[in-house]
Design an enzyme around this catalytic site. Structure first.
Site, PDB file in Angstrom:
ATOM      1  N   SER A 130     -11.257  -0.526  -0.325  1.00  0.00           N
ATOM      2  CA  SER A 130      -9.966  -0.623   0.373  1.00  0.00           C
ATOM      3  C   SER A 130     -10.140  -1.016   1.830  1.00  0.00           C
ATOM      4  CB  SER A 130      -9.246   0.726   0.362  1.00  0.00           C
ATOM      5  OG  SER A 130      -8.645   0.955  -0.869  1.00  0.00           O
TER       6      SER A 130
ATOM      7  N   HIS B 102      -3.517   5.990   4.010  1.00  0.00           N
ATOM      8  CA  HIS B 102      -4.340   4.883   3.497  1.00  0.00           C
ATOM      9  C   HIS B 102      -3.861   3.525   4.013  1.00  0.00           C
ATOM     10  CE1 HIS B 102      -5.774   2.039   0.349  1.00  0.00           C
ATOM     11  NE2 HIS B 102      -6.818   2.841   0.286  1.00  0.00           N
TER      12      HIS B 102
ATOM     13  N   ASP C 159      13.846   2.508  -0.132  1.00  0.00           N
ATOM     14  CA  ASP C 159      14.528   2.546   1.159  1.00  0.00           C
ATOM     15  C   ASP C 159      13.903   1.560   2.142  1.00  0.00           C
ATOM     16  OD1 ASP C 159      12.400   3.836   2.769  1.00  0.00           O
ATOM     17  OD2 ASP C 159      12.804   5.611   1.548  1.00  0.00           O
TER      18      ASP C 159
ATOM     19  N   ASP D 214       0.830  -1.197   0.000  1.00  0.00           N
ATOM     20  CA  ASP D 214       0.000   0.000   0.000  1.00  0.00           C
ATOM     21  C   ASP D 214       0.871   1.255   0.000  1.00  0.00           C
ATOM     22  OD1 ASP D 214      -2.295   1.819   0.939  1.00  0.00           O
ATOM     23  OD2 ASP D 214      -3.266  -0.135   0.998  1.00  0.00           O
TER      24      ASP D 214
ATOM     25  N   ALA E 278      -7.485  -7.421  -8.686  1.00  0.00           N
ATOM     26  CA  ALA E 278      -8.669  -8.159  -8.233  1.00  0.00           C
ATOM     27  C   ALA E 278      -9.152  -9.210  -9.231  1.00  0.00           C
ATOM     28  CB  ALA E 278      -9.805  -7.178  -7.935  1.00  0.00           C
TER      29      ALA E 278
ATOM     30  N   ASP F 230      10.300  -0.046   1.260  1.00  0.00           N
ATOM     31  CA  ASP F 230       9.632   1.015   0.514  1.00  0.00           C
ATOM     32  C   ASP F 230      10.103   0.935  -0.934  1.00  0.00           C
ATOM     33  OD1 ASP F 230       8.939   3.395  -0.746  1.00  0.00           O
ATOM     34  OD2 ASP F 230       9.459   4.674   0.963  1.00  0.00           O
TER      35      ASP F 230
END
Ligand SMILES: [Ca+2]
Ligand SMILES: [Ca+2]
Ligand SMILES: [Ca+2]
Ligand SMILES: [Ca+2]
Length: 451
Positions: free
Chosen positions: A391, A211, A202, A153, A321, A197
């Site tokens: 979400s 979110h 990083d 995410d 999905a 990340d």
């Protein structure tokens, strides 16, 4: 994906002055149009040769999986340099956007400050999470112990008091002041203590949007998580404004598999244009690799595109999905009365089941938020926020999957999906809209599993 906040934009007064900044970014933050091109099945030496010859940069996204990102090459240039099978477009698609009120923030790479003593929800805790009652999740037997949920995410605010006890820590690599700039567990990522990340390159997958933190909380915060004792693996693949691409998402999935994730939560998605078939294939390959590693993917059906009115995924596929593999569950949203929300996508052939996602009439779902002050100064700062969207429904299903697997560790992804689909509370109005026209039911799922 959608994040219309009913709650109070407590995050708008973000301060940059508190806490210390740890760790240098490997690369400067990139805007979406500067994102490079991902080639798969490409060795480091191949990448090096191309980079040298053409004077461009590359970075190894995942050495073991041979995912390389080239920066400074166009799509067509790379196509001429590598066999077609290796080329992966890394174009950004607008509808991969997470819309709503989650706002981009400038957030530094704070280190993990350690686990707070866990605070679990109880009857006198004074906060009410009606979605937990709606899906019969208020049980204390199986709470996700020993199960890892990867949150792919915008990142996760891993210092939140209700998340920090559940962050999956790498036993060998450390970041912050204990970093040694070595890939101590040899997984291809240097000092990946709490996750990775992929957007900024990083070891600090801190959330600069809100979110991913909200999503993580719904799945496995100690306080309102469906699986309050599951572990959370933060993997950042989206920018601070919620943009991303299928290639980076695939890289995040491979990383999560390698870190031993049992369940991968994908509260993101977009429609793929005809030109992304190669990139989409990488994502499908990642899903299949997950299957062979007994990893379940749970993906948001989507929030209706630009007009916010739910679309039929059978006609207009949303990825990830719509990937048709037995280890993937696609999730729609219902309101507090178990009715499909206006924004939720649906599809009698491709969207599997529904979970609460909130709407403007019955309210959003409460979960954890990112604080207005990052760092050790926020020990007592416990932000919450309310949001809605598929979400939000998705991590609720991921949490149920963790509960099921914690009750029986040998349950396969397919079996978990079968149980969840079979035991949902049947809702007549969902008939034809979903593969299983129902809303998940934790109690009945456990009953079925333990028969
Ligand atoms: Ca290390
Ligand atoms: Ca490592
Ligand atoms: Ca970072
Ligand atoms: Ca629509």
């Amino acid at each position: 994906m959608k994040g219309n906040s009913l709650a109070l934009l407590i995050l708008l007064s973000f301060l940059t002055s508190c806490g210390k900044v740890i760790g240098e970014k490997n690369s400067a933050p990139r805007t979406p149009d500067q994102v490079g091109i991902i080639a798969s099945c490409t060795s480091k030496s191949e990448a090096q040769a191309i980079a040298q010859e053409f004077g461009v940069q590359y970075r190894v996204i995942n050495e073991k999986r041979k995912l390389i990102e080239f920066i400074g090459l166009t799509q067509s240039e790379l196509e001429t340099l590598l066999p077609k099978s290796k080329f992966r477009s890394n174009k950004i698609y607008n509808d991969v956007l997470i819309s709503g009120d989650f706002k981009s923030k400038s957030v530094a790479n704070y280190e993990f400050y350690g686990a707070h003593p866990p605070t679990y929800r109880n009857e006198s805790s004074g906060r009410y999470f009606p979605h937990l009652e709606q899906i019969k999740a208020l049980q204390n037997k199986f709470l996700g112990e020993g199960i890892t949920i990867a949150i792919i995410d915008t990142g996760v605010y891993y210092n939140h008091p209700h998340l920090s006890p559940n962050i999956l820590l790498n036993g060998l690599d450390k970041h912050g002041s204990n970093a040694d700039n070595q890939d101590s567990d040899n997984n291809g990522f240097i000092d990946d203590y709490v996750g990775w990340d992929f957007y900024n390159g990083d070891a600090y997958p801190i959330d600069d949007n809100g979110h991913g933190t909200h999503v993580a909380g719904l799945a496995a915060s100690t306080y309102m998580g469906i699986a309050p004792k599951a572990k959370i693996l933060p993997v950042k693949v989206l920018s601070s404004d919620g943009r991303g691409d299928l290639g980076t998402i695939a890289a995040g999935i491979f990383y999560a598999i390698d870190r031993g994730a049992d369940i991968i939560n994908l509260s993101l998605g977009g429609t793929a244009g005809s030109q992304v078939s190669a990139e989409l294939q990488t994502l499908i390959n990642a899903t299949r690799t997950a299957k062979s590693n007994n990893t379940l993917l749970v993906a948001a059906a989507g929030n209706g595109g630009n007009d916010g009115i739910g679309d039929c995924n059978d006609n207009l596929p949303v990825y990830p999905a719509n990937i048709q593999e037995e280890n993937l569950i696609s999730v729609a949203s219902v309101d507090a009365y178990n009715q499909i929300t206006e924004y939720s996508n649906f599809g009698g052939a491709t969207v599997h089941i529904a979970a609460p996602g909130g709407d403007v009439y019955t309210g959003g779902l409460y979960s954890v938020g990112i604080p207005s002050c990052f760092g050790p100064c926020s020990q007592d700062d416990i932000p919450y926020r309310s949001s809605m969207g598929t979400s939000m429904s998705t991590p609720i299903v991921a949490g149920l999957a963790a509960v099921i697997k914690s009750a029986n560790k040998t349950t396969s992804p397919k079996k978990i999906r079968d149980i969840i689909l079979k035991t949902g509370t049947k809702i007549p109005q969902l008939e034809g809209l979903l593969v299983s026209p129902s809303v998940i039911n934790v109690q009945m799922a456990l009953k079925e599993l333990l028969l």
